[in-house]
Design an enzyme around this catalytic site. Sequence first.
Site, PDB file in Angstrom:
ATOM      1  N   TYR A   1     -16.590  38.831  97.783  1.00  0.00           N
ATOM      2  CA  TYR A   1     -17.941  38.277  97.614  1.00  0.00           C
ATOM      3  C   TYR A   1     -17.904  36.899  96.951  1.00  0.00           C
ATOM      4  O   TYR A   1     -18.814  36.095  97.159  1.00  0.00           O
ATOM      5  CB  TYR A   1     -18.790  39.197  96.729  1.00  0.00           C
ATOM      6  CG  TYR A   1     -19.513  40.294  97.465  1.00  0.00           C
ATOM      7  CD1 TYR A   1     -18.810  41.254  98.181  1.00  0.00           C
ATOM      8  CD2 TYR A   1     -20.902  40.392  97.416  1.00  0.00           C
ATOM      9  CE1 TYR A   1     -19.475  42.275  98.832  1.00  0.00           C
ATOM     10  CE2 TYR A   1     -21.569  41.408  98.068  1.00  0.00           C
ATOM     11  CZ  TYR A   1     -20.858  42.346  98.780  1.00  0.00           C
ATOM     12  OH  TYR A   1     -21.526  43.347  99.415  1.00  0.00           O
ATOM     13  N   LYS A  61      -7.025  49.624  99.343  1.00  0.00           N
ATOM     14  CA  LYS A  61      -6.325  49.547 100.627  1.00  0.00           C
ATOM     15  C   LYS A  61      -4.949  48.964 100.325  1.00  0.00           C
ATOM     16  O   LYS A  61      -4.559  47.900 100.819  1.00  0.00           O
ATOM     17  CB  LYS A  61      -7.143  48.677 101.596  1.00  0.00           C
ATOM     18  CG  LYS A  61      -6.651  48.678 103.020  1.00  0.00           C
ATOM     19  CD  LYS A  61      -6.981  49.950 103.799  1.00  0.00           C
ATOM     20  CE  LYS A  61      -6.335  49.929 105.158  1.00  0.00           C
ATOM     21  NZ  LYS A  61      -6.485  51.202 105.906  1.00  0.00           N
ATOM     22  N   ASP A  91     -10.328  53.961 103.844  1.00  0.00           N
ATOM     23  CA  ASP A  91     -10.706  54.624 105.096  1.00  0.00           C
ATOM     24  C   ASP A  91     -10.734  56.142 104.906  1.00  0.00           C
ATOM     25  O   ASP A  91     -11.669  56.831 105.339  1.00  0.00           O
ATOM     26  CB  ASP A  91      -9.778  54.212 106.263  1.00  0.00           C
ATOM     27  CG  ASP A  91      -8.298  54.218 105.908  1.00  0.00           C
ATOM     28  OD1 ASP A  91      -7.950  54.451 104.726  1.00  0.00           O
ATOM     29  OD2 ASP A  91      -7.470  54.003 106.814  1.00  0.00           O
ATOM     30  N   ASP A 131     -19.703  48.541  97.823  1.00  0.00           N
ATOM     31  CA  ASP A 131     -20.970  48.296  98.524  1.00  0.00           C
ATOM     32  C   ASP A 131     -21.099  49.274  99.687  1.00  0.00           C
ATOM     33  O   ASP A 131     -22.115  49.945  99.857  1.00  0.00           O
ATOM     34  CB  ASP A 131     -20.989  46.845  99.020  1.00  0.00           C
ATOM     35  CG  ASP A 131     -22.255  46.526  99.788  1.00  0.00           C
ATOM     36  OD1 ASP A 131     -23.338  46.908  99.307  1.00  0.00           O
ATOM     37  OD2 ASP A 131     -22.165  45.918 100.869  1.00  0.00           O
TER      38      ASP A 131
HETATM   39  C1  IPM Z   1     -26.302  45.737  97.232  1.00  0.00           C
HETATM   40  C2  IPM Z   1     -26.716  44.834  98.358  1.00  0.00           C
HETATM   41  C3  IPM Z   1     -26.195  43.420  98.083  1.00  0.00           C
HETATM   42  C4  IPM Z   1     -24.691  43.496  98.030  1.00  0.00           C
HETATM   43  C5  IPM Z   1     -26.658  42.359  99.094  1.00  0.00           C
HETATM   44  C6  IPM Z   1     -28.160  42.298  99.200  1.00  0.00           C
HETATM   45  C7  IPM Z   1     -26.088  41.001  98.775  1.00  0.00           C
HETATM   46  O1  IPM Z   1     -26.278  45.301  99.580  1.00  0.00           O
HETATM   47  O2  IPM Z   1     -26.711  45.492  96.086  1.00  0.00           O
HETATM   48  O3  IPM Z   1     -25.594  46.704  97.488  1.00  0.00           O
HETATM   49  O4  IPM Z   1     -24.029  43.435  99.073  1.00  0.00           O
HETATM   50  O5  IPM Z   1     -24.161  43.590  96.937  1.00  0.00           O
HETATM   51 MN    MN Z   2     -25.290  47.249  99.483  1.00  0.00          MN
END
Ligand code: IPM
Ligand code: MN
Length: 355
Positions: A142, A190, A222, A246
């Site tokens: 990210y 992973k 996975d 996520d």
């Molecule tokens: C979450 C959301 C966010 C993320 C998005 C909106 C950027 O999906 O809080 O899980 O990916 O972290």
């Molecule tokens: Mn999310």
Amino acid sequence: MEYNVALLPGDGIGPEITAQAVKIVKAVEKKFGHKINFREGLVGAAAIDSTGSPLPDKTLDLCKSSDAVLFGAIGDPKYDNDPKAKVRPEQGLLAMRKELGLYANIRPVTTWPSLAGLSPLREDIAGGVDLVIVRELTGGIYFGRPQGRSEDGKTAYDSCVYSRHEVERIVKLACEMAAKRRGKVTVVDKANVLATSRLWRETALEISAGFKSVTMDFMFVDNAAMQIILNPSKFDVIVTENMFGDILSDEASVISGSLGMLPSASTGLLTSVYEPIHGSWPQAAGKNIANPIATILSAAMMFEMSFNLTEEAAAIRKAVNTVIEEGFLTGDLNSKNPKSTSEVGERIAEIILRD
Ligand code: IPM
Ligand code: MN
């Protein structure tokens, strides 16, 4: 006691669901004799429209000067369908996580017996699930650099980067949580492919040596995605990097019967943020149909974690349990006789004040 809460409703259904959480906080304030001051800030598409930035400085300052942040959701289809957009609502959420140093995202997954029939999993598999996903929130793919496009625009790249320090602090937090629960930590990675995952394994093993009451195991992501469906009740605390967390948390959330039930807390260096794990559901915005319970349960986490008020948190959870048992729920959980977002919020507030 007196507390200042930054309220960031955001986009889509955000304003409707946070409005219900505010009702609940006000009920708790009245019942337990606290004073909670809400101060509202702009974030996401709503903030881009009026200031050009998805996280205006004013909002960030508001968060930093508050005792907690209650957050709705962000995201707007007009940006999703425009991959060339330079400014995106999600950047506001990511910037807030980074600026507040919110490295730990805690996502508890529980099931309620009276909703068992709504789970996509068989009742004997879904029953009794009680796991927590501890998602690393300010590192990994990210935020890794470089990220971008080659000059000719024909190649794109993202980078997954982790430092030992980032892994240490999140794994330590997961072990501390497990020590107060069933004593089991599963590190999801992973490591058969990724260098960052091998750093995670190595570091996690060292950290776990300091926790005598905790046993640690490792699982490839996975396989973990499969085990969460096959045998979710065998998990206690799952700790994992940003993107795996996520994905796995959306997967795990629906075991409860609806994505609209799961709260989360993001904690770290500065003010903690409490938000539902679901998104902004733009198609439902303004219709008063979205389930407010994830946001209401996020407020319960706020009382417990930021204010150390456990009785207040318990009162909220008990009232939520009551509406679940009454079937006084939005359409995602009661399609035959759905109640509106605001009706569910009001009912939960009433129960808190009554009981
Ligand atoms: C979450 C959301 C966010 C993320 C998005 C909106 C950027 O999906 O809080 O899980 O990916 O972290
Ligand atoms: Mn999310």
